[in-house]
Design a protein around this motif. Sequence first.
Motif, PDB file in Angstrom:
ATOM      1  N   LEU A 179       1.029  -1.282  -0.089  1.00 48.59           N
ATOM      2  CA  LEU A 179       0.137  -0.211   0.096  1.00 48.59           C
ATOM      3  C   LEU A 179       0.896   1.331  -0.054  1.00 48.59           C
ATOM      4  N   ILE A 180       0.678   2.075  -1.055  1.00 53.10           N
ATOM      5  CA  ILE A 180       1.374   3.576  -0.755  1.00 53.10           C
ATOM      6  C   ILE A 180       0.419   4.412  -0.940  1.00 53.10           C
ATOM      7  N   LEU A 181       0.356   5.233   0.343  1.00 50.24           N
ATOM      8  CA  LEU A 181      -0.753   6.264   0.506  1.00 50.24           C
ATOM      9  C   LEU A 181      -0.074   7.380   0.490  1.00 50.24           C
ATOM     10  N   VAL A 182      -0.687   8.297  -0.359  1.00 55.97           N
ATOM     11  CA  VAL A 182      -0.120   9.689  -0.533  1.00 55.97           C
ATOM     12  C   VAL A 182      -1.103  10.574  -0.049  1.00 55.97           C
ATOM     13  N   MET A 183      -0.596  11.605   0.958  1.00 57.61           N
ATOM     14  CA  MET A 183      -1.652  12.349   1.513  1.00 57.61           C
ATOM     15  C   MET A 183      -0.775  13.437   1.757  1.00 57.61           C
ATOM     16  N   ASN A 184      -1.438  14.729   1.846  1.00 58.47           N
ATOM     17  CA  ASN A 184      -1.107  16.081   2.450  1.00 58.47           C
ATOM     18  C   ASN A 184      -0.435  15.919   3.769  1.00 58.47           C
ATOM     19  N   LYS A 185       0.887  16.787   3.880  1.00 58.83           N
ATOM     20  CA  LYS A 185       1.511  16.585   4.962  1.00 58.83           C
ATOM     21  C   LYS A 185       0.536  17.243   6.435  1.00 58.83           C
ATOM     22  N   ARG A 186      -0.282  17.898   6.384  1.00 60.10           N
ATOM     23  CA  ARG A 186      -1.102  18.454   7.173  1.00 60.10           C
ATOM     24  C   ARG A 186      -2.115  17.111   7.715  1.00 60.10           C
ATOM     25  N   GLU A 187      -2.501  16.221   6.676  1.00 59.85           N
ATOM     26  CA  GLU A 187      -3.187  15.163   7.516  1.00 59.85           C
ATOM     27  C   GLU A 187      -2.563  14.138   8.126  1.00 59.85           C
ATOM     28  N   LYS A 190      -0.857  14.229  10.823  1.00 60.94           N
ATOM     29  CA  LYS A 190      -0.948  14.195  12.497  1.00 60.94           C
ATOM     30  C   LYS A 190      -2.439  14.490  12.830  1.00 60.94           C
ATOM     31  N   VAL A 191      -3.357  14.285  11.831  1.00 66.99           N
ATOM     32  CA  VAL A 191      -4.657  14.414  12.267  1.00 66.99           C
ATOM     33  C   VAL A 191      -5.313  13.010  12.952  1.00 66.99           C
ATOM     34  N   PRO A 192      -5.655  13.096  14.193  1.00 68.70           N
ATOM     35  CA  PRO A 192      -6.027  11.812  14.622  1.00 68.70           C
ATOM     36  C   PRO A 192      -7.329  11.014  14.008  1.00 68.70           C
ATOM     37  N   THR A 193      -7.944  11.783  13.235  1.00 71.85           N
ATOM     38  CA  THR A 193      -9.161  11.258  12.644  1.00 71.85           C
ATOM     39  C   THR A 193      -8.871  10.814  10.995  1.00 71.85           C
ATOM     40  N   ASN A 194      -7.444  10.795  10.983  1.00 70.22           N
ATOM     41  CA  ASN A 194      -7.293  10.487   9.486  1.00 70.22           C
ATOM     42  C   ASN A 194      -7.013   9.016   9.383  1.00 70.22           C
ATOM     43  N   THR A 195      -7.914   8.150   8.861  1.00 68.80           N
ATOM     44  CA  THR A 195      -8.031   6.923   9.145  1.00 68.80           C
ATOM     45  C   THR A 195      -6.939   6.025   7.866  1.00 68.80           C
ATOM     46  N   GLY A 196      -6.750   6.888   7.036  1.00 69.45           N
ATOM     47  CA  GLY A 196      -5.456   5.995   6.046  1.00 69.45           C
ATOM     48  C   GLY A 196      -4.207   5.954   6.711  1.00 69.45           C
ATOM     49  N   ARG A 197      -3.985   6.845   7.774  1.00 67.14           N
ATOM     50  CA  ARG A 197      -2.663   6.361   8.671  1.00 67.14           C
ATOM     51  C   ARG A 197      -3.113   5.101   9.339  1.00 67.14           C
ATOM     52  N   LEU A 198      -4.145   5.039   9.991  1.00 65.02           N
ATOM     53  CA  LEU A 198      -4.430   3.803  10.644  1.00 65.02           C
ATOM     54  C   LEU A 198      -4.264   2.517  10.104  1.00 65.02           C
ATOM     55  N   ALA A 199      -4.951   2.703   8.593  1.00 65.78           N
ATOM     56  CA  ALA A 199      -4.476   1.278   7.881  1.00 65.78           C
ATOM     57  C   ALA A 199      -3.204   0.933   7.685  1.00 65.78           C
ATOM     58  N   ALA A 200      -2.448   2.123   7.269  1.00 65.40           N
ATOM     59  CA  ALA A 200      -1.045   1.793   7.205  1.00 65.40           C
ATOM     60  C   ALA A 200      -0.284   1.324   8.306  1.00 65.40           C
ATOM     61  N   LEU A 201      -0.813   1.435   9.577  1.00 67.30           N
ATOM     62  CA  LEU A 201      -0.346   1.003  10.751  1.00 67.30           C
ATOM     63  C   LEU A 201      -0.501  -0.506  10.761  1.00 67.30           C
ATOM     64  N   ALA A 202      -1.615  -1.175  10.245  1.00 63.73           N
ATOM     65  CA  ALA A 202      -1.905  -2.579  10.217  1.00 63.73           C
ATOM     66  C   ALA A 202      -0.991  -3.196   9.011  1.00 63.73           C
ATOM     67  N   PRO A 212       2.171  -3.698   7.338  1.00 61.83           N
ATOM     68  CA  PRO A 212       3.692  -3.533   7.388  1.00 61.83           C
ATOM     69  C   PRO A 212       4.424  -3.051   6.057  1.00 61.83           C
ATOM     70  N   ASN A 213       3.619  -3.760   4.936  1.00 65.32           N
ATOM     71  CA  ASN A 213       3.995  -3.575   3.706  1.00 65.32           C
ATOM     72  C   ASN A 213       3.393  -2.118   3.118  1.00 65.32           C
ATOM     73  N   SER A 214       3.474  -1.087   3.838  1.00 64.50           N
ATOM     74  CA  SER A 214       2.906   0.240   3.274  1.00 64.50           C
ATOM     75  C   SER A 214       4.152   1.220   3.705  1.00 64.50           C
ATOM     76  N   VAL A 215       3.730   2.129   2.787  1.00 68.94           N
ATOM     77  CA  VAL A 215       4.431   3.630   3.025  1.00 68.94           C
ATOM     78  C   VAL A 215       3.516   4.871   2.929  1.00 68.94           C
ATOM     79  N   ILE A 216       3.884   5.923   3.716  1.00 64.44           N
ATOM     80  CA  ILE A 216       2.959   6.945   3.522  1.00 64.44           C
ATOM     81  C   ILE A 216       3.715   8.095   3.100  1.00 64.44           C
ATOM     82  N   LEU A 217       3.642   8.519   1.925  1.00 68.56           N
ATOM     83  CA  LEU A 217       4.151   9.958   1.104  1.00 68.56           C
ATOM     84  C   LEU A 217       3.356  11.078   1.321  1.00 68.56           C
TER      85      LEU A 217
END
Length: 207
Positions: free
Chosen positions: A35-43, A45-57, A59-64
């Motif tokens: 999973l390669i997730l691309v988001m704005n840097k402001r997003e 650290k937003v706790p309600t951002n769920t894409g980040r939560l998916a990436a935590l589950a 391990p074969n993922s990266v957030i750009l």
Amino acid sequence: MSSRKKYEQRCRRCLMRQELCLCAQIPDLNLATKLILVMNKREIKVPTNTGRLAALALPNSVILSRGVEDAPYDLSEHLPTDRPAVLLYPADDAILLTPEWVATAGPFHLVVPDGNWRQTSKMRRRDPVMATLPCVRLPPGPPTAYRVRRETKAEGLATIEAIARTFGILEGPAVQKALEDLFQLMVTRTLASRGIGDSAGLRSTSG
Ligand SMILES: [Zn+2]
């Protein structure tokens, strides 16, 4: 209370408040599909951002992150070469994602632009690598279960829901369920902390 202080009271990993921390319940879904997730840097650290939560589950993922001055990312550096990547984006010519199509055309890695309509279309326009990826879209499904944050995405789904459904097709129903269960737990705990709904999510971690 300063925002700095508020931040310190949150789990550094899942960004939930300490007493709502989800980390012990985050599954470890070690998948061949990246999973390669691309988001704005402001997003990020937003706790309600769920894409980040998916990436935590996953391990074969990266957030750009977009919008980081002096640190532009190059999507091509993060695309493994062992299989092609598809972009989850409802372009006019997007291919309907079905198990049958994946069985013949796949397997794939998955790139997900995270943001509202305007942000994701801008990301795609401005990213020459992203612009060349074939687009896929989800078949119609149940409405969102997100009651924490108003969504403005095309499908009306939280990012983790869209990722869960996509991985359900790419990797199978068990992966989808694991991500959806995690999401449900986050929603239940967040709402309970706001005094909405029951507090089952605070008491039990098995439901
Ligand atoms: Zn945590």
